[in-house]
Design a protein around this motif. Structure first.
Motif, PDB file in Angstrom:
ATOM      1  N   THR A  18       1.034  -1.071  -0.151  1.00 10.13           N
ATOM      2  CA  THR A  18      -0.096   0.012   0.002  1.00 10.13           C
ATOM      3  C   THR A  18       0.997   1.069  -0.085  1.00 10.13           C
ATOM      4  N   MET A  19       1.022   1.799  -1.052  1.00  8.23           N
ATOM      5  CA  MET A  19       2.223   2.995  -1.303  1.00  8.23           C
ATOM      6  C   MET A  19       1.803   4.072  -0.248  1.00  8.23           C
ATOM      7  N   SER A  20       0.634   4.163   0.175  1.00  6.26           N
ATOM      8  CA  SER A  20       0.289   5.420   0.787  1.00  6.26           C
ATOM      9  C   SER A  20       1.073   5.368   2.328  1.00  6.26           C
ATOM     10  N   HIS A  21       1.684   4.000   2.555  1.00  7.50           N
ATOM     11  CA  HIS A  21       2.350   3.911   4.016  1.00  7.50           C
ATOM     12  C   HIS A  21       3.858   4.057   3.625  1.00  7.50           C
ATOM     13  N   TYR A  22       4.381   4.449   2.711  1.00  2.93           N
ATOM     14  CA  TYR A  22       5.798   4.287   2.231  1.00  2.93           C
ATOM     15  C   TYR A  22       6.044   6.032   1.761  1.00  2.93           C
ATOM     16  N   GLY A  23       7.398   6.154   1.965  1.00  2.00           N
ATOM     17  CA  GLY A  23       8.077   7.394   1.543  1.00  2.00           C
ATOM     18  C   GLY A  23       8.722   6.652   0.159  1.00  2.00           C
ATOM     19  N   SER A  62      15.045  12.916  -6.184  1.00  3.36           N
ATOM     20  CA  SER A  62      13.905  13.680  -5.318  1.00  3.36           C
ATOM     21  C   SER A  62      13.194  12.562  -4.721  1.00  3.36           C
ATOM     22  N   CYS A  63      12.658  12.990  -3.713  1.00  2.00           N
ATOM     23  CA  CYS A  63      11.892  11.738  -2.711  1.00  2.00           C
ATOM     24  C   CYS A  63      10.626  12.614  -2.172  1.00  2.00           C
ATOM     25  N   ILE A  64       9.707  11.969  -1.552  1.00  2.00           N
ATOM     26  CA  ILE A  64       8.537  12.619  -1.069  1.00  2.00           C
ATOM     27  C   ILE A  64       8.166  11.610   0.042  1.00  2.00           C
ATOM     28  N   ILE A  91      10.148   3.224   6.414  1.00  2.00           N
ATOM     29  CA  ILE A  91      10.849   4.116   7.355  1.00  2.00           C
ATOM     30  C   ILE A  91      11.884   5.180   6.676  1.00  2.00           C
ATOM     31  N   ALA A  92      11.260   5.616   5.427  1.00  2.00           N
ATOM     32  CA  ALA A  92      12.331   6.414   4.821  1.00  2.00           C
ATOM     33  C   ALA A  92      12.431   8.005   5.405  1.00  2.00           C
ATOM     34  N   VAL A  93      13.772   8.105   5.313  1.00  2.00           N
ATOM     35  CA  VAL A  93      14.078   9.564   6.411  1.00  2.00           C
ATOM     36  C   VAL A  93      14.053  10.490   5.092  1.00  2.00           C
ATOM     37  N   ILE A  94      13.145  11.403   5.032  1.00  2.00           N
ATOM     38  CA  ILE A  94      13.199  12.555   3.895  1.00  2.00           C
ATOM     39  C   ILE A  94      13.018  13.720   4.540  1.00  2.00           C
ATOM     40  N   ARG A  95      14.161  14.692   4.334  1.00  2.00           N
ATOM     41  CA  ARG A  95      14.190  16.157   4.643  1.00  2.00           C
ATOM     42  C   ARG A  95      14.422  17.020   3.280  1.00  2.00           C
ATOM     43  N   SER A  96      14.410  18.056   3.452  1.00  2.00           N
ATOM     44  CA  SER A  96      14.751  19.059   2.334  1.00  2.00           C
ATOM     45  C   SER A  96      16.334  18.972   1.963  1.00  2.00           C
ATOM     46  N   GLY A  99       0.665  12.621   5.174  1.00  2.00           N
ATOM     47  CA  GLY A  99       0.513  12.935   6.606  1.00  2.00           C
ATOM     48  C   GLY A  99       0.131  14.354   6.937  1.00  2.00           C
ATOM     49  N   THR A 100       0.374  14.714   7.975  1.00  2.00           N
ATOM     50  CA  THR A 100       0.084  16.261   8.315  1.00  2.00           C
ATOM     51  C   THR A 100       1.174  16.996   7.549  1.00  2.00           C
ATOM     52  N   ILE A 101       2.262  16.531   7.489  1.00  2.00           N
ATOM     53  CA  ILE A 101       3.112  17.503   6.817  1.00  2.00           C
ATOM     54  C   ILE A 101       3.922  16.558   5.831  1.00  2.00           C
ATOM     55  N   THR A 102       4.085  16.948   4.621  1.00  2.00           N
ATOM     56  CA  THR A 102       4.761  16.352   3.424  1.00  2.00           C
ATOM     57  C   THR A 102       6.045  16.750   3.351  1.00  2.00           C
ATOM     58  N   SER A 103       6.973  15.983   3.297  1.00  2.00           N
ATOM     59  CA  SER A 103       8.355  16.542   3.283  1.00  2.00           C
ATOM     60  C   SER A 103       8.969  16.012   1.717  1.00  2.00           C
ATOM     61  N   THR A 104       9.782  16.896   1.180  1.00  2.00           N
ATOM     62  CA  THR A 104       9.903  16.512   0.006  1.00  2.00           C
ATOM     63  C   THR A 104      11.817  16.900  -0.297  1.00  2.00           C
TER      64      THR A 104
END
Length: 126
Positions: A27-32, A48-50, A102-107, A54-59
């Motif tokens: 279920t892709m919505s559970h994944y970064g 590029s990653c997203i 458990i992707a770690v995605i920050r700017s 959730g409440t805050i979307t990080s890219t």
């Protein structure tokens, strides 16, 4: 689990391509999710990653792609995209899509490691 990347091709400098990654088995919505690339003779790098919805979307965008590339996701269809505009010869690489719960995605960084697609070749001529 399968990630199927598509949309690569041969274009001239300044042209555009849209890469797609069709995801099945999760279920892709559970994944970064994100896109990585590897050019000949170079190490693989995050493009590029997203984050998962959730409440805050990080890219994250690799600095040379900011303003030219846009990542997006369509969770109901389990597909995500990379719109690449104003392509440059230095964008030439094999592009891989990836997903991680458990992707770690920050700017400033992106770390994704669970599942990988097979890659699609992007060649930009000058």
């Amino acid at each position: 689990v399968q990630l199927q990347a598509s949309g690569g091709g041969v274009v001239q400098s300044g042209e555009s391509l849209r890469l797609s990654c069709a995801v099945s088995g999760i279920t892709m919505s559970h994944y970064g999710v994100g896109w990585f690339r590897q050019a000949p003779g170079k190490e693989r790098e995050a493009v590029s990653c997203i984050s998962a919805p959730g409440t805050i979307t990080s890219t994250y965008y690799e600095p040379s792609t900011k303003g030219r590339f846009t990542i997006s996701r369509d969770d109901p269809r389990n597909i995500f995209y990379l719109q690449m505009n104003n392509l440059e010869p230095t964008d030439t690489a094999i592009y891989y899509c990836a997903a991680d719960t458990i992707a770690v995605i920050r700017s400033t960084m992106c770390s994704i490691d669970d599942y990988w697609g097979q890659g699609t070749l992007v060649t930009v001529s000058s």
